[in-house]
Motif scaffolding. Structure first.
Motif, mmCIF file in Angstrom:
data_model
loop_
_atom_site.group_PDB
_atom_site.id
_atom_site.type_symbol
_atom_site.label_atom_id
_atom_site.label_comp_id
_atom_site.label_asym_id
_atom_site.label_seq_id
_atom_site.Cartn_x
_atom_site.Cartn_y
_atom_site.Cartn_z
ATOM 1 N N LEU A 126 -2.124 -3.095 3.880
ATOM 2 C CA LEU A 126 -0.934 -2.855 4.632
ATOM 3 C C LEU A 126 -0.383 -1.300 4.388
ATOM 4 N N SER A 127 -0.829 -0.905 3.354
ATOM 5 C CA SER A 127 -0.195 0.338 3.027
ATOM 6 C C SER A 127 -1.438 1.526 3.189
ATOM 7 N N PHE A 128 -2.366 1.314 2.079
ATOM 8 C CA PHE A 128 -3.525 2.462 2.168
ATOM 9 C C PHE A 128 -4.286 2.489 3.308
ATOM 10 N N ASN A 129 -4.566 1.385 4.226
ATOM 11 C CA ASN A 129 -5.441 1.594 5.356
ATOM 12 C C ASN A 129 -4.913 2.415 6.514
ATOM 13 N N PRO A 130 -3.654 2.132 6.832
ATOM 14 C CA PRO A 130 -3.151 3.182 7.811
ATOM 15 C C PRO A 130 -2.821 4.661 7.380
ATOM 16 N N ILE A 131 -2.534 4.657 6.125
ATOM 17 C CA ILE A 131 -2.287 6.083 5.547
ATOM 18 C C ILE A 131 -3.474 6.749 5.398
ATOM 19 N N SER A 132 -4.595 5.929 5.345
ATOM 20 C CA SER A 132 -5.946 6.754 4.858
ATOM 21 C C SER A 132 -6.425 7.182 6.500
ATOM 22 N N ALA A 133 -6.034 6.085 7.694
ATOM 23 C CA ALA A 133 -6.554 6.646 8.725
ATOM 24 C C ALA A 133 -5.761 7.812 9.291
ATOM 25 N N LEU A 134 -4.519 7.892 8.864
ATOM 26 C CA LEU A 134 -3.625 8.986 9.669
ATOM 27 C C LEU A 134 -4.096 10.416 8.967
ATOM 28 N N THR A 135 -4.452 10.316 7.549
ATOM 29 C CA THR A 135 -4.464 11.373 6.763
ATOM 30 C C THR A 135 -5.977 11.866 6.563
ATOM 31 N N GLY A 136 -6.911 10.801 6.569
ATOM 32 C CA GLY A 136 -8.355 10.991 6.295
ATOM 33 C C GLY A 136 -8.880 10.902 4.739
ATOM 34 N N ALA A 137 -7.654 10.639 3.837
ATOM 35 C CA ALA A 137 -7.880 10.628 2.588
ATOM 36 C C ALA A 137 -8.413 9.360 2.078
ATOM 37 N N THR A 138 -8.996 9.465 0.856
ATOM 38 C CA THR A 138 -9.504 8.235 0.190
ATOM 39 C C THR A 138 -8.246 7.735 -0.679
ATOM 40 N N LEU A 139 -8.571 6.521 -1.281
ATOM 41 C CA LEU A 139 -7.689 5.744 -2.033
ATOM 42 C C LEU A 139 -7.100 6.535 -3.346
ATOM 43 N N GLU A 140 -8.102 7.328 -3.906
ATOM 44 C CA GLU A 140 -7.724 8.003 -5.061
ATOM 45 C C GLU A 140 -6.829 9.443 -4.527
ATOM 46 N N GLN A 141 -7.132 9.817 -3.545
ATOM 47 C CA GLN A 141 -6.225 10.923 -3.103
ATOM 48 C C GLN A 141 -4.957 10.292 -2.584
ATOM 49 N N ILE A 142 -4.917 9.230 -2.043
ATOM 50 C CA ILE A 142 -3.412 8.782 -1.538
ATOM 51 C C ILE A 142 -2.602 8.469 -2.566
ATOM 52 N N CYS A 143 -3.384 7.754 -3.665
ATOM 53 C CA CYS A 143 -2.492 7.331 -4.819
ATOM 54 C C CYS A 143 -2.152 8.803 -5.919
ATOM 55 N N ALA A 144 -2.944 9.720 -5.918
ATOM 56 C CA ALA A 144 -2.574 10.841 -6.721
ATOM 57 C C ALA A 144 -1.699 11.761 -6.128
ATOM 58 N N ASP A 145 -1.496 11.885 -4.593
ATOM 59 C CA ASP A 145 -0.571 12.798 -4.041
ATOM 60 C C ASP A 145 0.955 11.964 -4.208
ATOM 61 N N PRO A 146 1.944 12.629 -4.660
ATOM 62 C CA PRO A 146 3.216 12.146 -4.893
ATOM 63 C C PRO A 146 3.823 11.737 -3.438
ATOM 64 N N GLY A 147 3.549 12.297 -2.302
ATOM 65 C CA GLY A 147 4.175 11.988 -0.985
ATOM 66 C C GLY A 147 3.652 10.951 -0.622
ATOM 67 N N THR A 148 2.296 10.660 -0.290
ATOM 68 C CA THR A 148 1.564 9.738 0.230
ATOM 69 C C THR A 148 1.719 8.327 -0.762
ATOM 70 N N ARG A 149 1.468 8.543 -2.133
ATOM 71 C CA ARG A 149 1.922 7.414 -2.979
ATOM 72 C C ARG A 149 3.356 6.792 -2.839
ATOM 73 N N ALA A 150 4.306 7.668 -2.492
ATOM 74 C CA ALA A 150 5.682 7.374 -2.180
ATOM 75 C C ALA A 150 5.687 6.562 -1.109
ATOM 76 N N VAL A 151 4.962 6.901 -0.175
ATOM 77 C CA VAL A 151 5.003 6.234 1.351
ATOM 78 C C VAL A 151 4.201 4.752 1.072
ATOM 79 N N ALA A 152 3.283 4.832 0.359
ATOM 80 C CA ALA A 152 2.379 3.518 0.125
ATOM 81 C C ALA A 152 3.678 2.492 -0.605
ATOM 82 N N LYS A 153 4.130 2.935 -1.701
ATOM 83 C CA LYS A 153 5.182 2.283 -2.364
ATOM 84 C C LYS A 153 6.117 1.450 -1.614
ATOM 85 N N ALA A 154 6.726 2.478 -0.654
ATOM 86 C CA ALA A 154 7.704 2.113 0.204
ATOM 87 C C ALA A 154 7.212 0.849 1.151
ATOM 88 N N MET A 155 6.217 1.135 1.660
ATOM 89 C CA MET A 155 5.501 0.072 2.596
ATOM 90 C C MET A 155 5.376 -1.122 1.772
#
Length: 330
Positions: free
Chosen positions: A209-238
């Motif tokens: 639900l969270s990592f797939n769309p965020i990655s499609a929007l940003t081009g980021a890998t799982l570790e990049q999404i989770c390491a970045d405070p902003g995208t991690r917060a978006v994933a957590k909210a979702m």
């Protein structure tokens, strides 16, 4: 036991080889160069440093294969409604249909008690195509954990994992699900049967639900999404919005959201399936992974502001890339 894999791509191909090695009579529904290669050279699987090969009946028209005891659907979720009617050529009175498909399954509200029993989800089953053609009584849930890839026509590369969690929508341990689990274990797969299959669906869906769309929007890998405070917060909210929905539906989440995110981070520099589809110009599984959660939010009267925002952006990103068509669009 006669088993047809409908959609013999990466995961379907892996399951086909395992089931055949375990003694099941396996057939495949495939198409294009993949089908031609399987017919000519058999289906090959690279796994653990060796190559396994099975000679197997493979057809584009399911009617050519005849009735089966089990039909394992291993297509992308958005592809299933349009073939549901053709699939019925594989059925006899007791044929079970195993949904080895990502996201919220079309039968989600079958076998549940309460006011939502029998509710249909338009986001994953427009017009009730699967519900009407297949019938929810045939459905067995399956949560897919392995990662595989079709590296060339007729050849599947196993990357990691061997677990396929099974469960009846009703929670019963029926003879049919027990027999399927045994056949899968005979082929070297892990196939636990769980009484609360929706809990298992949600644990995987939580990340998709969270990592797939965020990655499609940003081009980021799982570790990049989770390491970045902003995208991690978006994933957590979702994920928290999804958890609120799931809990209203009776789902029990065995781990907390931070542990789930840390688990995704530990996978490392992995591109999600949605990002891979976008980069390769293939249809994106937006509806089963995200739109369906939004629909469940509406059904349960649960606010989903972050899911709504990310979904709108992802749908437009996919549409502009020619990889997504919004349900009901002309």
């Amino acid at each position: 036991m006669k088993v047809c894999i409908y959609g013999a791509g990466a995961i379907g191909g892996y399951m086909a080889v395992a089931l055949a090695e375990g003694g099941a009579e396996v057939s495949l529904v495939a198409r294009g160069p993949h089908l031609a290669a399987i017919r000519e050279n058999g289906l090959r699987l690279h796994i653990g440093g060796e190559t396994k090969r099975i000679a197997v009946a493979a057809e584009e028209d399911p009617a050519a294969l005849g009735p089966q005891d089990y039909v394992i659907v291993a297509l992308k979720a958005h592809s299933v409604p349009q073939v549901a009617r053709r699939m019925t050529a594989l059925f006899h009175d007791k044929t079970a249909v195993v949904t080895a498909v990502n996201g919220v399954p079309w039968w989600y509200f079958h076998g549940l008690d309460g006011p939502l029993a029998g509710t249909r989800l338009d986001s994953v089953d427009p017009g009730g195509a699967q519900w009407d053609a297949i019938g929810p009584d045939r459905a067995i849930g399956c949560v897919v954990y392995p990662a595989c890839e079709v590296v060339e026509p007729g050849v599947v590369q196993h990357i990691e994992g061997d677990r396929f969690t099974l469960g009846e929508p009703s929670g019963e341990k029926t003879d049919r699900v027990a027999a399927l689990a045994e056949a899968m274990r005979a082929g070297g797969l892990k196939a636990p049967v769980k009484p609360r299959i929706r809990d298992e669906i949600w644990v995987k869906l939580w990340g998709n639900l969270s990592f797939n769309p965020i990655s499609a929007l940003t081009g980021a890998t799982l570790e990049q999404i989770c390491a970045d405070p902003g995208t991690r917060a978006v994933a957590k909210a979702m994920m928290l919005e999804g958890q609120a929905i799931g809990e209203k539906l009776g789902v029990r989440f065995a781990i907390d959201v931070e542990k789930r995110i840390d688990g995704a981070a530990a996978v490392g520099a992995h591109k999600t399936s949605m990002l891979q589809d976008l980069e390769r110009g293939r249809a994106m599984e937006i509806d089963a992974l995200v739109t369906a959660v939004q629909e469940l939010g509406r059904i349960t009267d649960t606010p989903t502001p972050t899911v709504d925002a990310v979904l709108a952006l992802t749908q437009l990103r996919g549409a502009l890339a020619g990889c997504y068509e919004k349900p009901g669009a002309a």
